[in-house]
Motif scaffolding. Structure first.
Motif, PDB file in Angstrom:
ATOM      1  N   VAL A  12       0.844  -1.188   0.000  1.00 29.98           N
ATOM      2  CA  VAL A  12       0.000   0.000   0.000  1.00 29.98           C
ATOM      3  C   VAL A  12       0.881   1.240   0.000  1.00 29.98           C
ATOM      4  N   GLN A  13       0.380   2.311  -0.542  1.00 25.77           N
ATOM      5  CA  GLN A  13       1.134   3.563  -0.541  1.00 25.77           C
ATOM      6  C   GLN A  13       1.008   4.248   0.818  1.00 25.77           C
ATOM      7  N   ALA A  14       1.971   5.065   1.129  1.00 28.74           N
ATOM      8  CA  ALA A  14       1.929   5.832   2.365  1.00 28.74           C
ATOM      9  C   ALA A  14       0.641   6.643   2.423  1.00 28.74           C
ATOM     10  N   GLY A  15       0.033   6.640   3.613  1.00 30.68           N
ATOM     11  CA  GLY A  15      -1.246   7.307   3.793  1.00 30.68           C
ATOM     12  C   GLY A  15      -2.440   6.405   3.580  1.00 30.68           C
ATOM     13  N   GLY A  16      -2.191   5.224   3.044  1.00 29.75           N
ATOM     14  CA  GLY A  16      -3.268   4.287   2.779  1.00 29.75           C
ATOM     15  C   GLY A  16      -3.643   3.460   3.984  1.00 29.75           C
ATOM     16  N   SER A  17      -4.540   2.498   3.753  1.00 35.49           N
ATOM     17  CA  SER A  17      -5.072   1.667   4.834  1.00 35.49           C
ATOM     18  C   SER A  17      -5.046   0.192   4.458  1.00 35.49           C
ATOM     19  N   LEU A  18      -4.965  -0.633   5.475  1.00 38.75           N
ATOM     20  CA  LEU A  18      -5.106  -2.075   5.346  1.00 38.75           C
ATOM     21  C   LEU A  18      -5.820  -2.585   6.581  1.00 38.75           C
ATOM     22  N   ARG A  19      -6.520  -3.690   6.435  1.00 39.92           N
ATOM     23  CA  ARG A  19      -7.104  -4.355   7.592  1.00 39.92           C
ATOM     24  C   ARG A  19      -6.594  -5.788   7.659  1.00 39.92           C
ATOM     25  N   LEU A  20      -5.923  -6.094   8.745  1.00 41.10           N
ATOM     26  CA  LEU A  20      -5.429  -7.441   8.984  1.00 41.10           C
ATOM     27  C   LEU A  20      -6.463  -8.232   9.771  1.00 41.10           C
ATOM     28  N   SER A  21      -6.508  -9.517   9.487  1.00 45.41           N
ATOM     29  CA  SER A  21      -7.401 -10.420  10.214  1.00 45.41           C
ATOM     30  C   SER A  21      -6.592 -11.548  10.825  1.00 45.41           C
ATOM     31  N   GLU A  63       2.666   3.222  21.482  1.00 49.00           N
ATOM     32  CA  GLU A  63       2.541   4.668  21.251  1.00 49.00           C
ATOM     33  C   GLU A  63       2.597   5.020  19.764  1.00 49.00           C
ATOM     34  N   PHE A  64       3.417   4.297  19.022  1.00 46.70           N
ATOM     35  CA  PHE A  64       3.645   4.684  17.639  1.00 46.70           C
ATOM     36  C   PHE A  64       2.467   4.359  16.718  1.00 46.70           C
ATOM     37  N   VAL A  65       1.429   3.687  17.222  1.00 47.06           N
ATOM     38  CA  VAL A  65       0.254   3.408  16.390  1.00 47.06           C
ATOM     39  C   VAL A  65      -1.015   4.061  16.931  1.00 47.06           C
ATOM     40  N   LYS A  66      -0.920   4.680  18.069  1.00 48.26           N
ATOM     41  CA  LYS A  66      -2.113   5.313  18.637  1.00 48.26           C
ATOM     42  C   LYS A  66      -2.657   6.382  17.701  1.00 48.26           C
ATOM     43  N   GLY A  67      -3.957   6.342  17.510  1.00 47.30           N
ATOM     44  CA  GLY A  67      -4.601   7.291  16.621  1.00 47.30           C
ATOM     45  C   GLY A  67      -4.616   6.863  15.170  1.00 47.30           C
ATOM     46  N   ARG A  68      -3.864   5.815  14.835  1.00 49.41           N
ATOM     47  CA  ARG A  68      -3.812   5.327  13.449  1.00 49.41           C
ATOM     48  C   ARG A  68      -4.362   3.904  13.315  1.00 49.41           C
ATOM     49  N   PHE A  69      -4.088   3.050  14.275  1.00 46.35           N
ATOM     50  CA  PHE A  69      -4.503   1.645  14.231  1.00 46.35           C
ATOM     51  C   PHE A  69      -5.643   1.415  15.227  1.00 46.35           C
ATOM     52  N   PRO A  89       5.840   4.410   5.710  1.00 40.85           N
ATOM     53  CA  PRO A  89       6.855   3.429   5.276  1.00 40.85           C
ATOM     54  C   PRO A  89       7.475   2.667   6.451  1.00 40.85           C
ATOM     55  N   GLU A  90       7.603   3.312   7.591  1.00 39.75           N
ATOM     56  CA  GLU A  90       8.189   2.642   8.757  1.00 39.75           C
ATOM     57  C   GLU A  90       7.261   1.604   9.373  1.00 39.75           C
ATOM     58  N   ASP A  91       6.032   1.516   8.891  1.00 38.50           N
ATOM     59  CA  ASP A  91       5.131   0.444   9.329  1.00 38.50           C
ATOM     60  C   ASP A  91       5.389  -0.857   8.568  1.00 38.50           C
ATOM     61  N   THR A  92       6.260  -0.812   7.582  1.00 31.43           N
ATOM     62  CA  THR A  92       6.591  -2.007   6.813  1.00 31.43           C
ATOM     63  C   THR A  92       7.195  -3.072   7.720  1.00 31.43           C
ATOM     64  N   ALA A  93       6.590  -4.252   7.723  1.00 27.32           N
ATOM     65  CA  ALA A  93       7.032  -5.336   8.603  1.00 27.32           C
ATOM     66  C   ALA A  93       6.172  -6.563   8.332  1.00 27.32           C
ATOM     67  N   GLY A 112       2.309 -15.084  10.293  1.00 31.56           N
ATOM     68  CA  GLY A 112       2.664 -13.723   9.903  1.00 31.56           C
ATOM     69  C   GLY A 112       2.119 -13.350   8.537  1.00 31.56           C
ATOM     70  N   THR A 113       1.921 -12.057   8.345  1.00 38.33           N
ATOM     71  CA  THR A 113       1.496 -11.528   7.058  1.00 38.33           C
ATOM     72  C   THR A 113       2.292 -10.267   6.759  1.00 38.33           C
ATOM     73  N   GLN A 114       2.787 -10.161   5.538  1.00 42.53           N
ATOM     74  CA  GLN A 114       3.678  -9.060   5.161  1.00 42.53           C
ATOM     75  C   GLN A 114       2.879  -7.802   4.848  1.00 42.53           C
ATOM     76  N   VAL A 115       3.300  -6.715   5.438  1.00 49.24           N
ATOM     77  CA  VAL A 115       2.752  -5.394   5.126  1.00 49.24           C
ATOM     78  C   VAL A 115       3.890  -4.537   4.598  1.00 49.24           C
ATOM     79  N   THR A 116       3.719  -3.995   3.408  1.00 47.85           N
ATOM     80  CA  THR A 116       4.730  -3.140   2.800  1.00 47.85           C
ATOM     81  C   THR A 116       4.103  -1.808   2.442  1.00 47.85           C
ATOM     82  N   VAL A 117       4.682  -0.739   2.955  1.00 45.37           N
ATOM     83  CA  VAL A 117       4.180   0.606   2.708  1.00 45.37           C
ATOM     84  C   VAL A 117       5.209   1.356   1.885  1.00 45.37           C
ATOM     85  N   SER A 118       4.834   1.763   0.694  1.00 41.69           N
ATOM     86  CA  SER A 118       5.755   2.483  -0.182  1.00 41.69           C
ATOM     87  C   SER A 118       5.625   3.987   0.040  1.00 41.69           C
ATOM     88  N   ALA A 119       6.745   4.662  -0.165  1.00 41.55           N
ATOM     89  CA  ALA A 119       6.770   6.123   0.055  1.00 41.55           C
ATOM     90  C   ALA A 119       6.063   6.868  -1.061  1.00 41.55           C
TER      91      ALA A 119
END
Length: 119
Positions: A12-21, A63-69, A89-93, A112-119
């Motif tokens: 996903v591009q930066a600023g986008g969204s994903l939902r993991l299950s 702390e680094f996901v509060k307000g976003r996740f 992009p730093e959420d890539t993991a 595990g499931t791969q999440v890749t955030v492009s700049a």
């Protein structure tokens, strides 16, 4: 034994969204387990992201996901979700689901499931 299967990762591009299950199953799975999300980026240690109590709905966030996740669960489906908005992009993991008896710990882990955030 408890089985956990994650899904929903992707690119996903930066600023986008994903939902993991995370779908949970197993004869010994009970409402005593806290459901957690962790992540591990290349070259870094695994870190806690979020957790939710299976029956009470209490939540915990790094702390680094509060307000976003947002973590949620559907008990009827034995599934936990992680809605990830405003991705960076730093959420890539690789994101892992884990069930534990103590908050922020995992006794049983998904693959595990791969999440890749492009700049």
């Amino acid at each position: 034994q408890v089985q956990l299967v994650e899904s929903g990762g992707g690119l996903v591009q930066a600023g986008g969204s994903l939902r993991l299950s995370c779908a949970a199953s197993g004869r010994t799975f009970s409402s005593s387990y806290v459901m957690n999300w962790f992540r591990q980026a290349p070259g870094k240690e695994r870190e806690f992201v979020s957790a939710i109590s299976w029956s009470g709905g209490s939540t915990d966030y790094a702390e680094f996901v509060k307000g976003r996740f947002t973590i949620s669960r559907d008990n009827a489906k034995s599934t936990v979700y992680l809605q990830m908005n405003m991705l960076k992009p730093e959420d890539t993991a690789v994101y892992y689901c884990a069930a534990g008896l103590v908050w922020r710990t995992g006794r049983y882990w998904g693959q595990g499931t791969q999440v890749t955030v492009s700049a």
